[in-house]
Structure formats: structure tokens, C-alpha cells
Design a protein around this motif. Structure first.
Motif, PDB file in Angstrom:
ATOM      1  N   TYR A 171       0.866  -1.497   0.064  1.00  0.00           N
ATOM      2  CA  TYR A 171      -0.024   0.041  -0.151  1.00  0.00           C
ATOM      3  C   TYR A 171       0.880   1.291  -0.074  1.00  0.00           C
ATOM      4  CZ  TYR A 171      -4.057  -2.985   0.705  1.00  0.00           C
ATOM      5  OH  TYR A 171      -5.019  -3.800   0.617  1.00  0.00           O
ATOM      6  N   GLN A 172       0.235   2.379  -0.095  1.00  0.00           N
ATOM      7  CA  GLN A 172       1.153   3.700  -0.227  1.00  0.00           C
ATOM      8  C   GLN A 172       0.237   4.649   0.348  1.00  0.00           C
ATOM      9  OE1 GLN A 172       4.113   4.549  -1.461  1.00  0.00           O
ATOM     10  NE2 GLN A 172       4.576   2.691  -2.285  1.00  0.00           N
ATOM     11  N   CYS A 173      -0.110   4.252   1.617  1.00  0.00           N
ATOM     12  CA  CYS A 173      -0.911   5.344   2.452  1.00  0.00           C
ATOM     13  C   CYS A 173      -0.367   6.605   2.710  1.00  0.00           C
ATOM     14  CB  CYS A 173      -1.315   4.712   3.933  1.00  0.00           C
ATOM     15  SG  CYS A 173      -2.127   3.089   3.796  1.00  0.00           S
ATOM     16  N   HIS A 268      -7.693  -7.181  15.462  1.00  0.00           N
ATOM     17  CA  HIS A 268      -6.963  -5.697  15.239  1.00  0.00           C
ATOM     18  C   HIS A 268      -7.188  -5.345  13.702  1.00  0.00           C
ATOM     19  CE1 HIS A 268      -5.039  -2.284  16.381  1.00  0.00           C
ATOM     20  NE2 HIS A 268      -4.172  -2.403  15.370  1.00  0.00           N
ATOM     21  N   LEU A 269      -8.002  -4.343  13.552  1.00  0.00           N
ATOM     22  CA  LEU A 269      -8.323  -3.847  12.104  1.00  0.00           C
ATOM     23  C   LEU A 269      -8.317  -2.267  12.017  1.00  0.00           C
ATOM     24  CD1 LEU A 269      -8.926  -5.246   9.370  1.00  0.00           C
ATOM     25  CD2 LEU A 269     -11.236  -4.892   9.676  1.00  0.00           C
ATOM     26  N   PRO A 270      -7.094  -1.729  11.620  1.00  0.00           N
ATOM     27  CA  PRO A 270      -7.014  -0.276  11.601  1.00  0.00           C
ATOM     28  C   PRO A 270      -7.953   0.268  10.634  1.00  0.00           C
ATOM     29  CG  PRO A 270      -4.783  -1.261  11.700  1.00  0.00           C
ATOM     30  CD  PRO A 270      -5.852  -2.427  11.304  1.00  0.00           C
ATOM     31  N   VAL A 271      -8.775   1.391  11.050  1.00  0.00           N
ATOM     32  CA  VAL A 271      -9.677   2.338  10.208  1.00  0.00           C
ATOM     33  C   VAL A 271      -9.037   3.514   9.743  1.00  0.00           C
ATOM     34  CG1 VAL A 271     -10.948   3.075  12.011  1.00  0.00           C
ATOM     35  CG2 VAL A 271     -11.937   2.647  10.029  1.00  0.00           C
ATOM     36  N   GLN A 272      -8.225   4.163  10.578  1.00  0.00           N
ATOM     37  CA  GLN A 272      -7.564   5.235  10.318  1.00  0.00           C
ATOM     38  C   GLN A 272      -8.506   6.599  10.288  1.00  0.00           C
ATOM     39  OE1 GLN A 272      -4.746   4.556  10.859  1.00  0.00           O
ATOM     40  NE2 GLN A 272      -3.978   2.947   9.650  1.00  0.00           N
ATOM     41  N   SER A 273      -9.652   6.441   9.792  1.00  0.00           N
ATOM     42  CA  SER A 273     -10.615   7.504   9.609  1.00  0.00           C
ATOM     43  C   SER A 273     -11.923   7.206   9.290  1.00  0.00           C
ATOM     44  CB  SER A 273     -10.372   8.552   8.827  1.00  0.00           C
ATOM     45  OG  SER A 273     -11.385   9.630   8.503  1.00  0.00           O
ATOM     46  N   GLY A 274     -13.222   7.718   9.769  1.00  0.00           N
ATOM     47  CA  GLY A 274     -14.364   7.174   9.611  1.00  0.00           C
ATOM     48  C   GLY A 274     -14.954   8.114   8.346  1.00  0.00           C
ATOM     49  N   SER A 275     -14.335   8.993   7.832  1.00  0.00           N
ATOM     50  CA  SER A 275     -14.877   9.930   6.827  1.00  0.00           C
ATOM     51  C   SER A 275     -14.356   9.371   5.288  1.00  0.00           C
ATOM     52  CB  SER A 275     -14.234  11.285   6.858  1.00  0.00           C
ATOM     53  OG  SER A 275     -13.983  11.794   5.959  1.00  0.00           O
ATOM     54  N   ASP A 276     -15.293   9.192   4.394  1.00  0.00           N
ATOM     55  CA  ASP A 276     -14.676   8.663   3.127  1.00  0.00           C
ATOM     56  C   ASP A 276     -13.967   9.418   2.482  1.00  0.00           C
ATOM     57  OD1 ASP A 276     -16.470   6.617   3.476  1.00  0.00           O
ATOM     58  OD2 ASP A 276     -17.933   7.228   2.246  1.00  0.00           O
ATOM     59  N   ARG A 277     -14.204  10.763   2.667  1.00  0.00           N
ATOM     60  CA  ARG A 277     -13.213  11.835   2.012  1.00  0.00           C
ATOM     61  C   ARG A 277     -11.702  11.843   2.654  1.00  0.00           C
ATOM     62  NH1 ARG A 277     -11.608  16.785   1.954  1.00  0.00           N
ATOM     63  NH2 ARG A 277     -11.515  17.111   4.113  1.00  0.00           N
ATOM     64  N   LEU A 279     -10.494   9.083   3.980  1.00  0.00           N
ATOM     65  CA  LEU A 279     -10.069   7.604   3.523  1.00  0.00           C
ATOM     66  C   LEU A 279      -9.523   7.805   2.089  1.00  0.00           C
ATOM     67  CD1 LEU A 279     -12.473   5.359   5.213  1.00  0.00           C
ATOM     68  CD2 LEU A 279     -10.369   5.461   5.795  1.00  0.00           C
ATOM     69  N   LYS A 280     -10.112   8.727   1.387  1.00  0.00           N
ATOM     70  CA  LYS A 280      -9.528   8.815   0.040  1.00  0.00           C
ATOM     71  C   LYS A 280      -8.153   9.335  -0.062  1.00  0.00           C
ATOM     72  CE  LYS A 280     -11.360   9.615  -4.662  1.00  0.00           C
ATOM     73  NZ  LYS A 280     -12.178  10.333  -5.288  1.00  0.00           N
ATOM     74  N   VAL A 281      -7.985  10.569   0.753  1.00  0.00           N
ATOM     75  CA  VAL A 281      -6.981  11.439   0.879  1.00  0.00           C
ATOM     76  C   VAL A 281      -5.963  10.471   1.233  1.00  0.00           C
ATOM     77  CG1 VAL A 281      -5.883  13.246   2.006  1.00  0.00           C
ATOM     78  CG2 VAL A 281      -8.226  13.699   0.995  1.00  0.00           C
ATOM     79  N   MET A 282      -6.110   9.379   2.228  1.00  0.00           N
ATOM     80  CA  MET A 282      -5.202   8.810   2.722  1.00  0.00           C
ATOM     81  C   MET A 282      -4.917   7.492   1.861  1.00  0.00           C
ATOM     82  SD  MET A 282      -6.505   8.329   6.636  1.00  0.00           S
ATOM     83  CE  MET A 282      -6.386   9.547   7.943  1.00  0.00           C
ATOM     84  N   ALA A 288     -16.012   4.041   4.623  1.00  0.00           N
ATOM     85  CA  ALA A 288     -16.448   3.586   5.824  1.00  0.00           C
ATOM     86  C   ALA A 288     -17.324   2.646   5.960  1.00  0.00           C
ATOM     87  CB  ALA A 288     -16.817   4.804   6.740  1.00  0.00           C
ATOM     88  N   GLU A 289     -18.487   2.686   4.882  1.00  0.00           N
ATOM     89  CA  GLU A 289     -19.415   1.603   4.994  1.00  0.00           C
ATOM     90  C   GLU A 289     -18.845   0.127   4.861  1.00  0.00           C
ATOM     91  OE1 GLU A 289     -22.269   2.569   5.983  1.00  0.00           O
ATOM     92  OE2 GLU A 289     -22.536   0.588   5.839  1.00  0.00           O
ATOM     93  N   ARG A 290     -17.942  -0.083   3.977  1.00  0.00           N
ATOM     94  CA  ARG A 290     -17.430  -1.177   3.756  1.00  0.00           C
ATOM     95  C   ARG A 290     -16.745  -1.755   5.124  1.00  0.00           C
ATOM     96  NH1 ARG A 290     -13.064  -2.439  -0.431  1.00  0.00           N
ATOM     97  NH2 ARG A 290     -12.410  -4.451   0.186  1.00  0.00           N
ATOM     98  N   TYR A 291     -15.972  -0.922   5.803  1.00  0.00           N
ATOM     99  CA  TYR A 291     -15.250  -1.207   7.073  1.00  0.00           C
ATOM    100  C   TYR A 291     -16.354  -1.602   8.034  1.00  0.00           C
ATOM    101  CZ  TYR A 291     -12.421  -0.869  11.220  1.00  0.00           C
ATOM    102  OH  TYR A 291     -11.889  -1.303  12.259  1.00  0.00           O
ATOM    103  N   ARG A 292     -17.614  -0.788   8.130  1.00  0.00           N
ATOM    104  CA  ARG A 292     -18.571  -1.191   8.980  1.00  0.00           C
ATOM    105  C   ARG A 292     -19.157  -2.903   8.704  1.00  0.00           C
ATOM    106  NH1 ARG A 292     -19.943   4.371   8.613  1.00  0.00           N
ATOM    107  NH2 ARG A 292     -20.189   5.171  10.701  1.00  0.00           N
ATOM    108  N   ARG A 293     -19.220  -2.941   7.334  1.00  0.00           N
ATOM    109  CA  ARG A 293     -19.824  -4.093   7.118  1.00  0.00           C
ATOM    110  C   ARG A 293     -18.942  -5.534   7.540  1.00  0.00           C
ATOM    111  NH1 ARG A 293     -21.357  -2.350   2.010  1.00  0.00           N
ATOM    112  NH2 ARG A 293     -19.785  -3.593   0.968  1.00  0.00           N
ATOM    113  N   LYS A 294     -17.747  -4.861   7.337  1.00  0.00           N
ATOM    114  CA  LYS A 294     -16.658  -6.190   7.716  1.00  0.00           C
ATOM    115  C   LYS A 294     -16.848  -6.548   9.448  1.00  0.00           C
ATOM    116  CE  LYS A 294     -14.190  -7.000   4.441  1.00  0.00           C
ATOM    117  NZ  LYS A 294     -14.790  -8.319   3.774  1.00  0.00           N
TER     118      LYS A 294
END
Ligand code: 5AD
Ligand code: SF4
Length: 447
Positions: A171-173, A268-277, A279-282, A288-294
Motif C-alpha cells: 500500500y501507499q498510505c 485488530h483492524l486499523p480504520v484510520q478515519s471514519g470519513s470517506d473523504r 480515507l480517499k486522501v489517505m 467507511a461503509e465497507r469497514y462497517r460491514r466487515k
């Protein structure tokens, strides 16, 4: 912004061998200091093996050591500041003739910044994360042939062992220096991992942790992470794994955690942020919705499990609305614990050059808001365990008030009133709970 805070200590980290306080007179001595993540702790275990093979006795104080090895972390600036403090002290001890040689290994060693450190401090050897094996030659052992870290000597015969299944990260966060200092992902063959686990178990290991930056991205010759996890869980009496990436986490892995008796029910599942905006910048690669589903799948498959995450506050461009969305996600996922980090710019990463930095005071306020939210949830969830009797694996050591530190099968950390040795299981009643840990009474029995 350079400060970073963790709200909970990472899972208790065992050392593969206890350093002895004092060495035999005349023996060569070495002191290893480890900074950073479990990967570094594991690398230090291997370094420890090397120096022991080379005839060094391990000591705990710099002033008793001929050789000092600093195994370093570069992921946030405060980790570098700490290392600089240690290097300054080592310069002083060298001038007094008390320390002879200093080696710097790990992630700072792999970064450009190590050149500047070399110019400022007396350092005899700098090694990155891919050539730790060169330390062998430095301490007088025959040169090793291994070309990447997973094939370095592992640790054996201890109750808790780490087993590296992959190194690096593809990845390239935006904020992360790991791909630069650890390189691209290299997965270790399945047979090699299973063989190491079998050897460890035969030598007395009771708890195996599979390690990697994105363990769930592991794949090799058509096999995927879940296949490896299932194979290891057949061989080891107790298994955990870290760290995972939401984009790689398969539902069948989540179900395996619930189904296999030997897998600790903790994710342990790092999410980093709850904002789609954000998550995209990162460049996180999920919404976030996909994370919630997991998380829904995990909660459903592992009702008694524990869930932890990593969250960064104050990444450049983070608005109040982004922050609110993180708070909402924290509420929805009801994490059992979280590591919350203030953004720390790392030279060479994309985020370090981004505009719209967030003022320190705002970062601090958001940090505390996320922290309070996590702690509220964690405390409430932990309270539900009070009164129950749990089977507890004694991991290691003892707290200041003489209690052992253990872990339930649900992955809760517990302080237990026993002096029983690490590696054993006990049964005990949970008497109280805080936001980070459960407190058990005297065990009713040893299992
Ligand atoms: N600033 C703050 N936190 C960071 N992390 C990684 N890089 C940075 C950074 N530059 C955090 C992420 C990651 C954890 C190991 O460290 O949350 O998951
Ligand atoms: Fe860093 Fe992202 Fe890779 Fe994790 S997945 S190690 S945060 S680049």
C-alpha cells in the motif's frame, strides 16, 4: 505536529529471553533497546539470538555494555526524538570509555535520516530492515546467506512466540513511511511458516502470533491468508495475528476466528478515519461503509470477540465534519480498544507535503474527543465481563502489585492474582473492569 499518544498499551510484549542483569566478568556484553512495533520486538529477538551465538552476554544498562544496539522505529516523529535522546547519552558514555560500539538497526536505519544521525552521533554500524543479518558479521559470526528477514533465525522454546509471515507493504498510505523503510511485500512460503510453528510448539511454545504489516494480504502459490491461518491453528494451541488491512480481510477469515478453538477471538483492524473523504486522501482503498460491514460480519461470527483499531487524528485536510464522521464510526463499531495517533509528518510521504495542516490545538481537542468516545464504549463492554468465570492464558510477567498478566480467549487483557508461570492457563472470576483491562480474583483452578 510531532506528538503522538496511544491510549492503550499494545498487547503485552514478551521478550524471547529475559536479559540477565549482570554479565560474567570478562565476557563481552551487549545491550539491546527496542523502539516501536511488534515487528521490531521480533527483530530484536533475532538480534538477541545472534549476539548470544557470538558469545555476548546481554545486559540491561548501557554503562555495562561493550556493544549497544538500538533497534529503531521511524513511523512517527516522537520515536525519532526518543532515539536521538538515547544516542546523546551513548555519546557521553563513549567519551567516558564505558560503551565501545553502537549499532543502529531497524526503520531509522533504512531511512535517509540515518545519514544525519551518523554525522551528529558516534555510530559504528547502521543497518536497515532488510540487512539486519549483516549484524552477524559485525559481532563476529559467519556471514549469513539470507536475503530477507523472514528467514533469519526465529525464536524458539518460549511460551509466546512471534512468527513473521510477510514483510513490507504494497500500500501507499499518504502518511506512512513503512513502504519506504520496509519495502514491498514479500510473503514467506506456507511450508516454512508451518514448519517454524511446529518446531516452536515442539519446543514448548504455547502461543504463536503471526506477524506482518498487512498479514491478511499474505498469499503464496494460490494460497491465501485464511489457508495459512487455518493450517497454523491446526498446529499451535493458541494463535493470534496482526496487523490486518480492511481491504484484504476476507469474511471467511472472520468466520474462521469464530469457528477455530485455537484462534484468539480478537481482531485488530486499523480504520484510520471514519470519513470517506479522508480515507480517499489517505489512499486507504475502502469506504467507511465497507469497514462497517466487515465489523458486522465479525460481530456476528465472533459474538464474544474483541475488536481494536488504529485512528489518526489531524491528517492534513481533516475538517470538523470528517472528525464527526470518525466519532460516528467509533460509536457504531463499539471498539474494545483503539490506538489513537496524532498525525506526524514523515519526510518523503505524500501527506508531509499536503496543505491545510490542522492546528495543534484542534488536533488535541479532536484527539481527546475520539479518546473519550473509545473509552466510553470500551468501559461499557468490559463491564459486561464482570462476574463471569474466564479461562485465562498467563502471558507473562507481573504487574506492580504482583499480579500476572493474562489474556482471555475473547482477547481481553486481564490482571490475575496468581504467581503461576507464563504459558499456563488458569480459571478465575472477573471481579472488576476498567476501560483497558479486566481484573480477576485468585484463580479457582489451574487447567
Ligand atoms: N502519523 C500518525 N500516525 C501514523 N501511523 C502511521 N504513520 C503515521 C503518521 N505519520 C499510525 C497508523 C498505523 C499505526 C501503526 O501508526 O494508525 O496504523
Ligand atoms: Fe503503512 Fe498503509 Fe502499509 Fe499500513 S497499509 S503499513 S498504514 S502503508
Amino acid at each position: 505536529m510531532s506528538s503522538t499518544t496511544q491510549i492503550t498499551p499494545k498487547a503485552p510484549i514478551p521478550l524471547s529471553r529475559k536479559p540477565s542483569g549482570r554479565a560474567d566478568p570478562g565476557a563481552k556484553t551487549a545491550c539491546i533497546r527496542t523502539f516501536g512495533c511488534q515487528m521490531n520486538v521480533h527483530d530484536s529477538d533475532r538480534i538477541r539470538r545472534m549476539i548470544q551465538d557470538a558469545g555476548y552476554a546481554e545486559v540491561q544498562r548501557y554503562e555495562d555494555a561493550d556493544l549497544v544496539i538500538l533497534n529503531t522505529c521511524y513511523v512517527r516523529e516522537n520515536a525519532v526524538d526518543r532515539v536521538k535522546g538515547h544516542l546523546g547519552e551513548l555519546n557521553r558514555l563513549r567519551r567516558e570509555g564505558r560503551v565501545k560500539r553502537v549499532a543502529l538497526t531497524g526503520c531509522i536505519g533504512a531511512a535517509e535520516e540515518s545519514d544525519a544521525l551518523r554525522r551528529t552521533y558516534d555510530i559504528d554500524l547502521v543497518l536497515g530492515t532488510h540487512n539486519t543479518y549483516e549484524l552477524a558479521e559485525f559481532v563476529g559470526l559467519p556471514t549469513m546467506q539470507e536475503t530477507y528477514t523472514p528467514e533469519l533465525p526465529g525464536t524458539s522454546g518460549e511460551h509466546n512466540a512471534f512468527v513473521t509471515i510477510m514483510t513490507g507493504c504494497n500500500y501507499q498510505c499518504s502518511y506512512c513511511i513503512v513502504p519506504t523503510v520496509r519495502g514491498r511485500m514479500i510473503c514467506r512460503p506456507m511450508e516454512s511458516v508451518v514448519r517454524e510453528v511446529e518446531n516452536l510448539v515442539a519446543a514448548g511454545t504455547g502461543y504463536v502470533t503471526l506477524l506482518g504489516q498487512t498479514v491478511d494480504a499474505w498469499r503464496h502459490e494460490g494460497k491465501r491468508f485464511c489457508d495459512l491461518l487455518e493450517a497454523v491453528s491446526e498446529s499451535a494451541p493458541r494463535v493470534w495475528f496482526t496487523t490486518s488491512h480492511p481491504s484484504n480481510m476476507e469474511d471467511r477469515t472472520l468466520r474462521a476466528i469464530g469457528e477455530k478453538d485455537t484462534i484468539v477471538k480478537r481482531l485488530h483492524l486499523p480504520v484510520q478515519s471514519g470519513s470517506d473523504r479522508m480515507l480517499k486522501v489517505m489512499h486507504r482503498g475502502y469506504k467507511a461503509e465497507r469497514y462497517r460491514r466487515k465489523i458486522e460480519v465479525f460481530r456476528d461470527a465472533v459474538p464474544d470477540g474483541t475488536l481494536s483499531t488504529d485512528i489518526i487524528v489531524g491528517h492534513p485536510g481533516e475538517t470538523e465534519e470528517d472528525h464527526e464522521q470518525t466519532l460516528r464510526l467509533v460509536e457504531d463499531c463499539a471498539f474494545d480498544s483503539a490506538y489513537i495517533f496524532k498525525f506526524s509528518p514523515r519526510r518523503g510521504t505524500e501527506a508531509a507535503g499536503l496543505p491545510a495542516t490542522v492546528p495543534d490545538a484542534v488536533v488535541q481537542r479532536r484527539f481527546l474527543a475520539v479518546l473519550r468516545q473509545v473509552e466510553r464504549n470500551a468501559f461499557a463492554r468490559n463491564q459486561r465481563k464482570v462476574g463471569g468465570v474466564e479461562e485465562i492464558y498467563i502471558r507473562h510477567g507481573s504487574t506492580e502489585d504482583g499480579k500476572a498478566i493474562g489474556e482471555t480467549w475473547s482477547g481481553h487483557a486481564v490482571h490475575v492474582g496468581t504467581d503461576i508461570a507464563p504459558g499456563n492457563y488458569v480459571k478465575a472470576k472477573i471481579e472488576s473492569a476498567g476501560p483497558h483491562v479486566l481484573y480477576a480474583g485468585v484463580p479457582s483452578g489451574r487447567l
